[in-house]
Write a protein that holds these residues in place. Structure first.
Motif, mmCIF file in Angstrom:
data_model
loop_
_atom_site.group_PDB
_atom_site.id
_atom_site.type_symbol
_atom_site.label_atom_id
_atom_site.label_comp_id
_atom_site.label_asym_id
_atom_site.label_seq_id
_atom_site.Cartn_x
_atom_site.Cartn_y
_atom_site.Cartn_z
ATOM 1 N N PHE A 11 0.816 -1.183 0.016
ATOM 2 C CA PHE A 11 0.095 -0.024 0.088
ATOM 3 C C PHE A 11 0.947 1.237 -0.008
ATOM 4 O O PHE A 11 0.399 2.314 -0.239
ATOM 5 C CB PHE A 11 -0.933 0.006 1.138
ATOM 6 N N ARG A 12 2.194 1.132 0.423
ATOM 7 C CA ARG A 12 2.973 2.324 0.245
ATOM 8 C C ARG A 12 3.430 2.367 -1.054
ATOM 9 O O ARG A 12 3.926 3.591 -1.253
ATOM 10 C CB ARG A 12 4.152 2.266 1.213
ATOM 11 N N LEU A 62 -1.735 6.909 -4.249
ATOM 12 C CA LEU A 62 -2.999 7.160 -3.670
ATOM 13 C C LEU A 62 -4.158 7.083 -4.403
ATOM 14 O O LEU A 62 -5.211 6.574 -4.156
ATOM 15 C CB LEU A 62 -2.907 8.301 -2.531
ATOM 16 N N TYR A 119 -3.305 3.743 3.041
ATOM 17 C CA TYR A 119 -1.731 4.225 2.683
ATOM 18 C C TYR A 119 -1.506 4.561 3.882
ATOM 19 O O TYR A 119 -0.347 4.273 4.422
ATOM 20 C CB TYR A 119 -2.163 5.178 1.704
#
Lengths: 215, 284
Positions: B109-110, B114, B145
């Motif tokens: 998710f990083r 976004l 995030y």
């Protein structure tokens, strides 16, 4: 899955645009960010203050708002460029402030003895910076600079909302045209981003090891 | 900076700095003047563009947008904090599978933009019969995030707690979960509080992606104004001023907390200075 294969040229073009935005804004950001960092530590107070003000203002503004100001605002004052150029300007104006702060923290982290030694042999500010401080600072800022550039790669996705056909816009378009394949499309694009960001972080790790000096 | 990059200026250097200041001021003033003249030429300072911001109706639109921004940011913050504690605890787990799973989750998710996460929630979830709408999509994406980023902050914070603390706790016979809950976690929170507040600035800025998925947050409210009046630049300036004010206030709080901690001396100094620089980088 078929959609991903059928539309591979569109998807590939999207990622090429993502890479192009990243590369051009990245290089510009590093150049301008370095200049800003030098201004922020230079002996002349007005330049220090001006650079500082710019950095504080841009860092605290959402990137989407910077995009709005550039892509919709610039035409109002008769600055007409392509959408890709607008996106590059917005990304650079925003990212260079983070580059500046990364370099500045690198400058601050340099051993004071180095600077004192440089000054004691009579080097002026320009030489202290170019011969002693910046070469060491660049080495130290490779990990944070890597993070900034990876963040830049991810940030290029905002250009999707400002008429630039990069990977995220391709994802949105395809998801709208092939609603039943929404999930495979989004996953496919996500994998593309993962590959780019993972390769970048791997590259920066290698670079960090390469330039590491024995201390 | 403790060591100056240049010698204390003598009479000649002082004169040179003065000349440099004057030239620098002229250059900066010149740049500003070019921009201002350009804005005036394009009629961006005409009152029809700025007067609307004195109208209660327009102010209400902006206030409603600000409320929506704060609502999304607030909810996402609470959820992200909860998620990050879970992830951080999972990454410290003794079970390899749990550790690997949490690592993969945070890294995944990083590494994604976004906006793509927002599209996942906005366009993807309805395929599973879950329609979350723009607000839900924004909050879900921000949570995933920022939860992942904050998990890293937590991990760095926990790692910065002096090991003697943990050893002492174990030697008292406390269980692993108690050590985490009572010893590591409370101290880690103190260490990472400044970074955590800085991350809130990022989260707040990122709510502006609502602009793209038609969630009526602050920037989108600005759009409502400028599409009606045609004053893109004045509206962007006003909205930017609001964001900058809030973010500077948050950064001020972070700096204050950090100063206070350094003074109190109860937070390990190496950790207190080490964590923010590492995390400060993620704030793009």
């Amino acid at each position: 899955m078929d959609v991903l294969l059928d539309q591979r040229s569109l998807i590939l073009d999207g990622f090429l645009m993502t890479l192009r935005l990243t590369a051009v804004s990245g290089v510009l950001s590093i150049v301008i960010g370095t200049l800003l960092a030098i201004l922020r530590v230079c002996p002349i107070p007005t330049l220090r203050a001006a650079a500082g003000t710019y950095v504080v203002l841009l860092r605290n503004t959402p990137l989407t708002l910077v995009f709005v100001l550039v892509a919709f605002g610039f035409p109002r004052i008769d600055i007409r460029l392509s959408f890709v150029a607008f996106a590059t300007v917005a990304l650079t104006a925003y990212t260079c402030t983070f580059v500046c702060e990364a370099i500045r923290s690198g400058i601050n982290a340099i051993d004071g003895g180095e600077i004192e030694a440089a000054r004691s042999i009579g080097l002026p500010f320009r030489r202290v910076m170019s011969l002693v401080v910046l070469p060491q600072a660049f080495r130290r800022v490779i990990p944070p600079m890597g993070s900034v550039l990876i963040a830049l790669t991810k940030n290029t996705s905002i250009a999707a909302a400002f008429s630039v056909t990069e990977a995220t816009q391709v994802a949105r378009r395809l998801a709208n045209s092939f609603a039943s394949a929404t999930i495979p499309i989004l996953v496919g694009i996500a994998v593309g981003y993962l590959v780019i960001t993972l390769v970048m972080s791997g590259g920066f790790a290698v670079l960090e090891r390469r330039v590491a000096t024995v201390r | 900076m403790t060591i100056a990059l240049y010698d204390p200026p003598g009479p000649i250097a002082r004169r040179r700095i003065l000349i440099g200041s004057v030239i620098g001021a002229l250059v900066v003033a010149g740049l500003v003047a070019v921009v201002v003249v350009k804005l005036i030429d394009a009629g961006q300072f005409r009152s029809a563009f700025w007067e609307p911001f004195t109208r209660p109706g327009v102010q209400r639109i902006l206030l409603r947008g600000l409320g929506a921004t704060l609502r999304a940011a607030g909810l996402a913050l609470v959820l992200a904090l909860a998620l990050s504690v879970l992830l951080a605890a999972a990454r410290l787990s003794e079970r390899r599978l749990v550790r690997l799973g949490a690592t993969a989750f945070t890294e995944f998710f990083r590494a994604l933009p976004l906006l793509l996460l927002v599209f996942f929630a906005f366009l993807g979830l309805p395929r599973f019969g879950i329609d979350v709408g723009p607000f839900g999509a924004l909050v879900i994406a921000l949570t995933l995030y920022n939860g992942s980023v904050m998990a890293e902050i937590f991990r760095a914070g926990v790692a910065a707690v002096p090991h003697g603390q943990v050893e002492a706790a174990f030697s008292l016979g406390l269980s692993k979960s108690t050590v985490f809950r009572r010893i590591q976690f409370p101290q880690a929170v103190r260490i990472m509080l400044p970074s955590l507040i800085s991350q809130m600035v990022v989260l707040l800025k990122d709510t502006s992606l609502g602009f793209i998925v038609a969630y009526e947050e602050l920037l989108r409210s600005g759009r409502l104004i400028y599409t009606n009046i045609g004053n893109v630049i004045p509206t962007a300036i006003v909205v930017a001023a609001i964001y900058i004010t809030i973010n500077l206030a948050l950064s001020g709080v972070a700096a204050w907390v950090e100063r206070r901690q350094r003074r109190s001396g109860r937070v390990p100094v190496t950790a207190g200075t080490g964590v923010p620089t590492e995390i400060g980088v993620g704030q793009v």
